[in-house]
Design a protein around this motif. Structure first.
Motif, short mmCIF file in Angstrom:
data_model
loop_
_atom_site.label_atom_id
_atom_site.label_comp_id
_atom_site.label_asym_id
_atom_site.label_seq_id
_atom_site.Cartn_x
_atom_site.Cartn_y
_atom_site.Cartn_z
N SER B 121 63.43 52.08 55.03
CA SER B 121 62.91 53.36 54.54
C SER B 121 64.05 54.27 54.10
N ALA B 122 63.66 55.32 53.38
CA ALA B 122 64.65 56.30 52.92
C ALA B 122 64.83 57.39 53.98
N PRO B 123 65.95 58.10 53.93
CA PRO B 123 66.17 59.21 54.87
C PRO B 123 65.03 60.24 54.84
N ALA B 124 64.41 60.41 53.66
CA ALA B 124 63.32 61.38 53.55
C ALA B 124 62.18 61.06 54.52
N MET B 125 61.97 59.79 54.78
CA MET B 125 60.91 59.37 55.71
C MET B 125 61.16 59.91 57.11
N ALA B 126 62.40 59.80 57.56
CA ALA B 126 62.73 60.29 58.90
C ALA B 126 62.66 61.81 58.95
N LEU B 127 63.15 62.47 57.88
CA LEU B 127 63.09 63.93 57.84
C LEU B 127 61.65 64.39 57.86
N ASN B 128 60.79 63.64 57.20
CA ASN B 128 59.38 63.97 57.18
C ASN B 128 58.78 63.92 58.58
N LEU B 129 59.09 62.86 59.30
CA LEU B 129 58.55 62.74 60.66
C LEU B 129 59.07 63.87 61.55
N MET B 130 60.33 64.25 61.33
CA MET B 130 60.91 65.30 62.17
C MET B 130 60.39 66.68 61.81
N ALA B 131 60.37 66.97 60.49
CA ALA B 131 60.03 68.34 60.08
C ALA B 131 58.54 68.58 59.98
N VAL B 132 57.80 67.61 59.49
CA VAL B 132 56.38 67.83 59.26
C VAL B 132 55.55 67.42 60.48
N ALA B 133 55.85 66.23 61.02
CA ALA B 133 55.07 65.76 62.15
C ALA B 133 55.61 66.29 63.48
N GLY B 134 56.86 66.74 63.48
CA GLY B 134 57.40 67.39 64.67
C GLY B 134 57.99 66.48 65.74
N PHE B 135 58.30 65.22 65.38
CA PHE B 135 58.99 64.36 66.35
C PHE B 135 60.48 64.63 66.24
N ARG B 136 61.11 65.03 67.34
CA ARG B 136 62.53 65.37 67.27
C ARG B 136 63.42 64.14 67.11
N HIS B 137 63.02 63.04 67.72
CA HIS B 137 63.82 61.83 67.65
C HIS B 137 63.00 60.66 67.13
N VAL B 138 63.56 59.95 66.18
CA VAL B 138 62.83 58.86 65.54
C VAL B 138 63.64 57.56 65.63
N PRO B 139 63.18 56.60 66.45
CA PRO B 139 63.86 55.30 66.52
C PRO B 139 63.75 54.56 65.18
N ILE B 140 64.81 53.81 64.86
CA ILE B 140 64.82 53.01 63.64
C ILE B 140 64.74 51.53 64.06
N LEU B 141 63.74 50.81 63.53
CA LEU B 141 63.58 49.40 63.85
C LEU B 141 63.79 48.55 62.59
N ASN B 142 64.16 47.29 62.78
CA ASN B 142 64.14 46.39 61.63
C ASN B 142 62.76 45.74 61.55
N MET B 143 62.55 44.94 60.51
CA MET B 143 61.19 44.41 60.30
C MET B 143 60.75 43.45 61.41
N SER B 144 61.70 42.97 62.21
CA SER B 144 61.32 42.13 63.35
C SER B 144 61.01 42.97 64.59
N GLY B 145 61.12 44.28 64.44
CA GLY B 145 60.80 45.14 65.57
C GLY B 145 61.96 45.40 66.51
N GLN B 146 63.16 44.91 66.13
CA GLN B 146 64.32 45.17 66.99
C GLN B 146 64.91 46.54 66.68
N ILE B 147 65.47 47.16 67.70
CA ILE B 147 66.04 48.49 67.53
C ILE B 147 67.36 48.42 66.76
#
Lengths: 158, 165
Positions: B121-147
């Motif tokens: 995903s793009a950085p905008a996706m994470a900013l969206n979750l933080m600013a609009v949805a209000g999650f302060r911390h957003v884990p990043i996973l790969n497509m296999s679900g690993q952190i």
């Protein structure tokens, strides 16, 4: 021509940010009570003020964590004994770019917004900057799918 | 009656229009906007990150948070993310009754099933979750679900700051 993010951030000020209503507490307030008020207001920071609402310092959820871990939670002491002595103040006409730099240099999350007389009028910080980006550039930030969590496997047959 | 040879529709190219001929490439006003939308999230600083297990005690988790200078720990079980434990959880769920619960497992007070972003995903996706949805911390996973990492307000502001230099 429409201007980019960089231009806006350099030319716009704190007045354009999502400045939140601050939680003001007096220095003698017990930490336990400050924490309860922060919880109620859903704020990670309280601003400690004197009788004229000028900032003396701030108390954040980070300090609460530190207090609990290091001293087992002496929450009955006055907040002034454990607050940051610096409230990190900015004014409504501070450019957003300066605010971003301040937070990076000082490694802080919260900034106290004061008026010309030095009285506290608001609270902003990292979250304010992110909301500013989202509000100003909705095309880029808001138009994102909320939960890209559905895998192809689950989608099949739907 | 005059028989005319039937023309097959595919032979007639006179009204064919290349579907890409009207494609408008996104226009960005500056490099930051382009990066926000077209970079991968991993162009932001997403590491280091700290993980704990659901059975870690609350007080131990808090010590790790303090010692590692982070505001969020990822709770991992069998290589899978099952929750996050943040400073806000400490304020909301722990502070008031610290002495009674400090030796209990962190799984009792963690935030379950946090919103995540995939590493393509793009950085905008994470900013969206933080600013609009209000999650302060957003884990990043790969497509296999690993952190792969985590982003929070501090890293988002640091990313923005790079473009202001």
């Amino acid at each position: 021509m429409e201007q980019g993010v960089r231009y806006h951030i350099t030319h716009e000020t704190v007045a354009e940010l999502a400045v939140r209503k601050p939680l003001l507490v007096r220095p003698e307030t017990p930490v336990r009570q400050v924490a309860a008020q922060m919880r109620e207001a859903q704020l990670g920071c309280a601003i400690v003020v004197d009788a004229t609402e000028r900032p003396l310092g701030k108390f954040t959820q980070r300090q609460l964590l530190k207090l609990l871990v290091e001293s087992g939670g002496k929450l009955d002491q006055p907040v002034s004994a454990v607050m940051y002595q610096n409230a990190d103040t900015v004014s409504m006409d501070t450019p957003v770019a300066d605010l971003v730099r301040m937070m990076g240099q000082r490694q802080i999350r919260y900034l106290t917004v004061v008026d010309q007389e030095g009285k506290v009028v608001g609270l902003t910080g990292q979250k304010g900057v992110m909301e500013y980006l989202a509000d100003h550039f909705p095309r880029h930030v808001k138009v994102q799918r909320m939960k890209p969590l559905i895998s192809m496997e689950e989608r099949e047959g739907a | 009656m005059v028989l005319r040879p039937q023309r097959h529709p595919a032979d007639d190219t006179s009204d064919f229009e290349d579907p890409l001929s009207r494609y408008e490439a996104p226009v960005y006003n500056d490099e930051f906007e382009r990066a926000l939308c077209e970079d991968r999230i991993t162009e932001m600083k997403v590491t280091p990150f700290s993980t704990i297990s659901p059975s870690t005690s609350i007080v131990e988790a808090m010590s790790i948070m303090l010692g590692n200078d982070v505001a969020c720990l990822m709770v991992v079980e069998n290589d899978h993310l099952v929750g996050i434990f943040t400073e806000r959880d400490v304020l909301n769920k722990v502070a008031e009754r610290f002495d009674q619960i400090k030796h209990l497992p962190v799984s009792l007070v963690m935030t379950h099933e946090p919103a995540v972003v995939y590493d393509n995903s793009a950085p905008a996706m994470a900013l969206n979750l933080m600013a609009v949805a209000g999650f302060r911390h957003v884990p990043i996973l790969n497509m296999s679900g690993q952190i792969v990492g985590i982003v929070g307000p501090r890293r988002a502001v640091a990313y923005l700051r790079k473009f202001l230099m």
